[in-house]
Design a protein around this motif. Structure first.
Motif, short mmCIF file in Angstrom:
data_model
loop_
_atom_site.label_atom_id
_atom_site.label_comp_id
_atom_site.label_asym_id
_atom_site.label_seq_id
_atom_site.Cartn_x
_atom_site.Cartn_y
_atom_site.Cartn_z
N ILE A 16 0.80 -1.22 0.00
CA ILE A 16 0.00 0.00 0.00
C ILE A 16 0.84 1.27 0.00
N PRO A 17 1.91 1.39 0.81
CA PRO A 17 2.68 2.63 0.73
C PRO A 17 3.27 2.89 -0.65
N VAL A 18 3.71 1.83 -1.32
CA VAL A 18 4.22 1.97 -2.69
C VAL A 18 3.08 2.33 -3.63
N ALA A 19 1.91 1.72 -3.43
CA ALA A 19 0.76 1.96 -4.29
C ALA A 19 0.28 3.40 -4.19
N LEU A 20 0.22 3.94 -2.99
CA LEU A 20 -0.18 5.33 -2.81
C LEU A 20 0.78 6.26 -3.54
N THR A 21 2.06 6.03 -3.35
CA THR A 21 3.06 6.87 -3.98
C THR A 21 3.02 6.73 -5.50
N ALA A 22 2.81 5.51 -5.99
CA ALA A 22 2.77 5.28 -7.43
C ALA A 22 1.55 5.95 -8.06
N ALA A 23 0.42 5.97 -7.36
CA ALA A 23 -0.77 6.62 -7.89
C ALA A 23 -0.51 8.11 -8.11
N GLY A 24 0.19 8.74 -7.16
CA GLY A 24 0.54 10.14 -7.35
C GLY A 24 1.54 10.33 -8.46
N ALA A 25 2.50 9.42 -8.56
CA ALA A 25 3.52 9.52 -9.61
C ALA A 25 2.88 9.41 -10.99
N CYS A 26 1.81 8.63 -11.11
CA CYS A 26 1.09 8.53 -12.39
C CYS A 26 0.59 9.90 -12.84
N LEU A 27 -0.01 10.64 -11.91
CA LEU A 27 -0.52 11.96 -12.27
C LEU A 27 0.60 12.90 -12.68
#
Length: 308
Positions: A16-27
């Protein structure tokens, strides 16, 4: 807890911590701005969350401080790269160094310690879910941030693909000159994407410190910010794909923890600890083939447009 239950729970905690950060990185990358400084933003978020919880006694305030810290760091990155036209990679790595030094000094100032903070109040469980029959025990053992992460995934996906703002953000990353000609403020939307990536990076760091533990330790991010960048590539620059890739990385991390817990295991622990890193490299090697990101990603708009 059986093997399957353990792996599912641990995968969520690790991924989850990686997923949250990756979601922002996508934007951020969809708008055209590379942000490989997510490691620093996660570190800053993890430290500030613990410091906020320590000073106020409320871990939720610590999480809020972590998000604001991530926004502040991303604002610096946005100013250097978008407003000033600086090199995105250099700016991002400078932020990683800044966060490392800040956290080290902050530990001494706030906790009067070196390397690790004092224990603080955390939000590692969701107790109101425990009365649910059968699955309540498992659901309650996860941090509320896990459930918030899935809501954020839906929100980021909806923003990017279902709203005019999201479609304009994608246009800024693919052909900013055309977007500008159509009346879109390219740099403003790029700045928005960077700020959101910083906020989610800070939240991802807060999950590690007060969402799954109750302290901050230097080096606790352990490359997860860079894994988030890899998850974006593996997920083909889509929020859902990056989220799934992050959970994949989380699974391998959970697997090595489980294997280490087996008594008298025939495999040396040093090799077991290599599993998540080796698996991540292999997965990225096979998934990066023919992976093509936004056409203008990593390029300032002024350079593309030929203007200063």
């Amino acid at each position: 807890m059986g093997v399957i239950e353990y792996l599912v729970m641990a995968t969520l905690r690790m991924g989850i911590p990686v997923a949250l950060t990756a979601a922002g990185a996508c934007l951020s990358e969809r708008t055209g701005v590379l942000n490989i400084g997510l490691e620093g933003m996660m570190s800053m978020g993890a430290f500030v969350a613990v410091a906020g919880s320590y000073l106020t006694g409320n871990p939720w305030i610590g999480v809020l401080f972590a998000i604001l810290a991530g926004v502040a760091m991303s604002a610096i990155h946005g100013f250097v790269t978008i407003v000033c036209g600086g090199a995105m990679g250099v700016s991002a790595q400078a932020l990683v160094l800044l966060a490392t030094g800040f956290c080290s000094v902050g530990l001494q100032l706030v906790f009067n310690s070196i390397g690790v903070s004092a224990q603080v109040n955390n939000i590692s469980t969701t107790e109101f879910l425990r009365p649910i029959p059968v699955i309540g025990e498992y659901l309650a053992d996860l941090s509320p941030i896990v459930y918030i992460a899935f809501l954020i995934l839906f929100g980021v996906h909806y923003l990017l693909y279902k709203t005019p703002v999201g479609l304009r953000m994608q246009a800024c990353g693919e052909h900013p000159r055309a977007a500008d000609t159509a009346g879109v403020n390219v740099n403003r939307l790029r700045f928005l994407g960077v700020l959101i990536s910083g906020a989610l990076g800070g939240l991802g760091g807060a999950f590690l410190s007060v969402g799954s533990m109750n302290l901050f330790q230097e080096g606790m991010i352990a490359g997860r910010g860079y894994l988030a960048v890899g998850a974006v590539i593996m997920g083909r620059w889509t929020p859902v794909g990056a989220f799934a890739a992050s959970l994949c990385f989380g699974f391998f991390d959970a697997l090595q923890l489980y294997l280490q817990s087996i008594p008298n295991a025939p495999i040396p622990s040093q090799f077991v600890q290599m599993i998540p890193y080796v698996a991540s490299l292999l997965v990225l090697t096979f998934t990066m083939k023919n992976a093509t990101g936004p056409a203008a990603s990593g390029k300032s708009y002024s350079t593309i447009a030929g203007t200063k």
